[in-house]
Every structure is written in structure tokens, then in C-alpha cells.
Design a protein around this motif. Structure first.
Motif, mmCIF file in Angstrom:
data_model
loop_
_atom_site.group_PDB
_atom_site.id
_atom_site.type_symbol
_atom_site.label_atom_id
_atom_site.label_comp_id
_atom_site.label_asym_id
_atom_site.label_seq_id
_atom_site.Cartn_x
_atom_site.Cartn_y
_atom_site.Cartn_z
ATOM 1 N N GLU A 194 0.827 -1.199 0.000
ATOM 2 C CA GLU A 194 0.000 0.000 0.000
ATOM 3 C C GLU A 194 0.870 1.262 0.000
ATOM 4 O O GLU A 194 0.570 2.233 -0.689
ATOM 5 C CB GLU A 194 -0.930 -0.007 1.213
ATOM 6 N N ILE A 195 1.961 1.228 0.749
ATOM 7 C CA ILE A 195 2.911 2.357 0.760
ATOM 8 C C ILE A 195 3.536 2.502 -0.628
ATOM 9 O O ILE A 195 3.646 3.612 -1.163
ATOM 10 C CB ILE A 195 4.016 2.145 1.824
ATOM 11 N N MET A 196 3.946 1.381 -1.230
ATOM 12 C CA MET A 196 4.543 1.423 -2.573
ATOM 13 C C MET A 196 3.561 2.013 -3.583
ATOM 14 O O MET A 196 3.956 2.789 -4.466
ATOM 15 C CB MET A 196 4.977 0.029 -3.033
ATOM 16 N N MET A 197 2.289 1.679 -3.458
ATOM 17 C CA MET A 197 1.296 2.199 -4.389
ATOM 18 C C MET A 197 1.197 3.720 -4.296
ATOM 19 O O MET A 197 1.052 4.406 -5.310
ATOM 20 C CB MET A 197 -0.052 1.516 -4.156
ATOM 21 N N ALA B 37 2.586 8.783 -6.936
ATOM 22 C CA ALA B 37 3.147 10.132 -6.833
ATOM 23 C C ALA B 37 3.946 10.486 -8.082
ATOM 24 O O ALA B 37 3.926 11.626 -8.545
ATOM 25 C CB ALA B 37 4.020 10.250 -5.586
ATOM 26 N N GLY B 38 4.679 9.512 -8.614
ATOM 27 C CA GLY B 38 5.449 9.758 -9.828
ATOM 28 C C GLY B 38 6.690 10.604 -9.634
ATOM 29 O O GLY B 38 7.338 10.996 -10.598
ATOM 30 N N GLU B 39 7.012 10.918 -8.394
ATOM 31 C CA GLU B 39 8.213 11.698 -8.076
ATOM 32 C C GLU B 39 8.601 11.398 -6.630
ATOM 33 O O GLU B 39 7.796 10.873 -5.869
ATOM 34 C CB GLU B 39 7.941 13.193 -8.251
ATOM 35 N N PRO B 40 9.834 11.717 -6.254
ATOM 36 C CA PRO B 40 10.250 11.484 -4.861
ATOM 37 C C PRO B 40 9.373 12.295 -3.906
ATOM 38 O O PRO B 40 9.009 13.440 -4.196
ATOM 39 C CB PRO B 40 11.694 11.989 -4.835
ATOM 40 N N VAL B 41 9.006 11.667 -2.770
ATOM 41 C CA VAL B 41 8.105 12.323 -1.816
ATOM 42 C C VAL B 41 8.583 12.124 -0.382
ATOM 43 O O VAL B 41 9.370 11.229 -0.089
ATOM 44 C CB VAL B 41 6.660 11.793 -1.955
ATOM 45 N N SER B 42 8.045 12.926 0.508
ATOM 46 C CA SER B 42 8.366 12.845 1.938
ATOM 47 C C SER B 42 7.417 11.879 2.631
ATOM 48 O O SER B 42 6.372 11.512 2.091
ATOM 49 C CB SER B 42 8.232 14.234 2.571
ATOM 50 N N SER B 43 7.766 11.535 3.863
ATOM 51 C CA SER B 43 6.871 10.686 4.651
ATOM 52 C C SER B 43 5.561 11.424 4.935
ATOM 53 O O SER B 43 4.500 10.809 4.998
ATOM 54 C CB SER B 43 7.541 10.245 5.949
ATOM 55 N N ALA B 44 5.615 12.750 5.077
ATOM 56 C CA ALA B 44 4.396 13.540 5.309
ATOM 57 C C ALA B 44 3.432 13.383 4.130
ATOM 58 O O ALA B 44 2.215 13.278 4.320
ATOM 59 C CB ALA B 44 4.742 15.007 5.524
ATOM 60 N N TYR B 45 3.971 13.344 2.924
ATOM 61 C CA TYR B 45 3.146 13.141 1.735
ATOM 62 C C TYR B 45 2.455 11.774 1.802
ATOM 63 O O TYR B 45 1.257 11.659 1.546
ATOM 64 C CB TYR B 45 4.014 13.236 0.463
ATOM 65 N N VAL B 46 3.221 10.745 2.140
ATOM 66 C CA VAL B 46 2.679 9.380 2.224
ATOM 67 C C VAL B 46 1.570 9.325 3.277
ATOM 68 O O VAL B 46 0.486 8.788 3.028
ATOM 69 C CB VAL B 46 3.790 8.354 2.539
ATOM 70 N N ILE B 47 1.833 9.899 4.436
ATOM 71 C CA ILE B 47 0.854 9.905 5.526
ATOM 72 C C ILE B 47 -0.422 10.627 5.092
ATOM 73 O O ILE B 47 -1.528 10.154 5.332
ATOM 74 C CB ILE B 47 1.467 10.526 6.799
ATOM 75 N N GLU B 48 -0.267 11.754 4.420
ATOM 76 C CA GLU B 48 -1.424 12.528 3.944
ATOM 77 C C GLU B 48 -2.255 11.711 2.954
ATOM 78 O O GLU B 48 -3.484 11.703 3.007
ATOM 79 C CB GLU B 48 -0.942 13.835 3.291
ATOM 80 N N SER C 245 4.268 3.839 12.460
ATOM 81 C CA SER C 245 4.029 2.656 11.620
ATOM 82 C C SER C 245 4.427 2.934 10.179
ATOM 83 O O SER C 245 5.100 2.113 9.538
ATOM 84 C CB SER C 245 2.561 2.241 11.670
ATOM 85 N N VAL C 246 4.021 4.084 9.653
ATOM 86 C CA VAL C 246 4.366 4.441 8.275
ATOM 87 C C VAL C 246 5.881 4.527 8.119
ATOM 88 O O VAL C 246 6.447 4.018 7.144
ATOM 89 C CB VAL C 246 3.687 5.764 7.847
ATOM 90 N N LEU C 247 6.549 5.137 9.094
ATOM 91 C CA LEU C 247 8.014 5.247 9.042
ATOM 92 C C LEU C 247 8.665 3.867 9.086
ATOM 93 O O LEU C 247 9.668 3.622 8.408
ATOM 94 C CB LEU C 247 8.529 6.132 10.175
#
Length: 128
Positions: free
Chosen positions: A14-17, A22-33, A45-47
């Protein structure tokens, strides 16, 4: 990495998806959002999932000030190809016919889906 690729647990997939989308490098804040409303995972957990993905070689991590930036190292299509092959091998003895037959017999697909499959096969055959 194709021979070494391993199936990801659903949480890491799910994190990989999110990263692939995103199609570009992102921060953990982006993933969490992006996971808000879908998952109630804690930030830790996300980290942890991101860390595991990095250890497995699925993503790279770069420092950007106080933040980490995450980038997929495995192409989404390569992973899906691996998953599909693994799925067919394990459950259906590498037989697409057995797979489709199982779906049809269990009423998961009907005539409409079989017609779509016929059209796909016809189109794919013309392309050869």
C-alpha cells in the motif's frame, strides 16, 4: 532484482502504491497525507514500513534537511508482473485457463467478462 524480488506484505504494498502514484520522490508527510481516510496508521508505523521497504531495496531514502525523501527503485509494472507470475504459479499451476475457469465456476465473472476476454484475446492475436 527480478530473481530476488519478494512479495510485499499488504501494508508495504500500500505504501509502494502511494509512491508509484506520486510519480516523483516524496516525503513521509506526503505518504501519511495520502493514506488519511484509508488507514489509521500511526506515523511511527508508516516510518517503519518505509524503513523496511528501503532495507528490502524497493525504495531509496535521501536526506533533505530534517526530512527524508523516498523514491521507488522498483518499477510498478515489474512488480505487478512478478506478482501475477507468482500468483498463477502458486494457485493455478501457471494455467490462465484454470484461473479463468475457477472465476467462472465460482460466479466471480459472467458472460460479460468472458466476452471482454474474447475481445482482448482477438485483439492481442491480431497484434502478433
Amino acid at each position: 532484482m527480478d530473481n530476488e524480488m519478494k512479495r510485499l506484505p499488504d501494508s508495504e504494498l500500500e505504501i509502494m502504491m502511494v509512491l508509484w502514484e506520486a510519480g516523483e520522490p516524496v516525503s513521509s508527510a506526503y505518504v501519511i497525507e495520502k493514506l488519511k481516510g484509508k488507514r489509521n496508521w500511526k506515523i511511527t508505523s508508516v516510518l517503519t514500513f518505509l524503513s523496511r521497504l528501503a532495507q528490502k531495496g524497493f525504495i531509496s531514502v535521501e536526506k533533505d534537511g530534517k526530512s527524508n525523501i523516498y523514491r521507488p527503485l522498483i518499477d510498478e509494472q515489474d512488480y505487478l508482473k512478478y506478482e501475477n507470475r507468482s500468483f498463477l504459479e502458486k494457485l493455478y499451476g501457471n494455467s490462465v485457463t484454470t484461473f479463468v475457469s475457477s472465476l467462472y465456476n465460482s460466479k466471480e465473472i459472467g458472460e460479460k467478462e468472458l466476452d471482454e476476454l474474447r475481445r482482448f484475446i482477438d485483439e492481442a492475436s491480431k497484434g502478433e
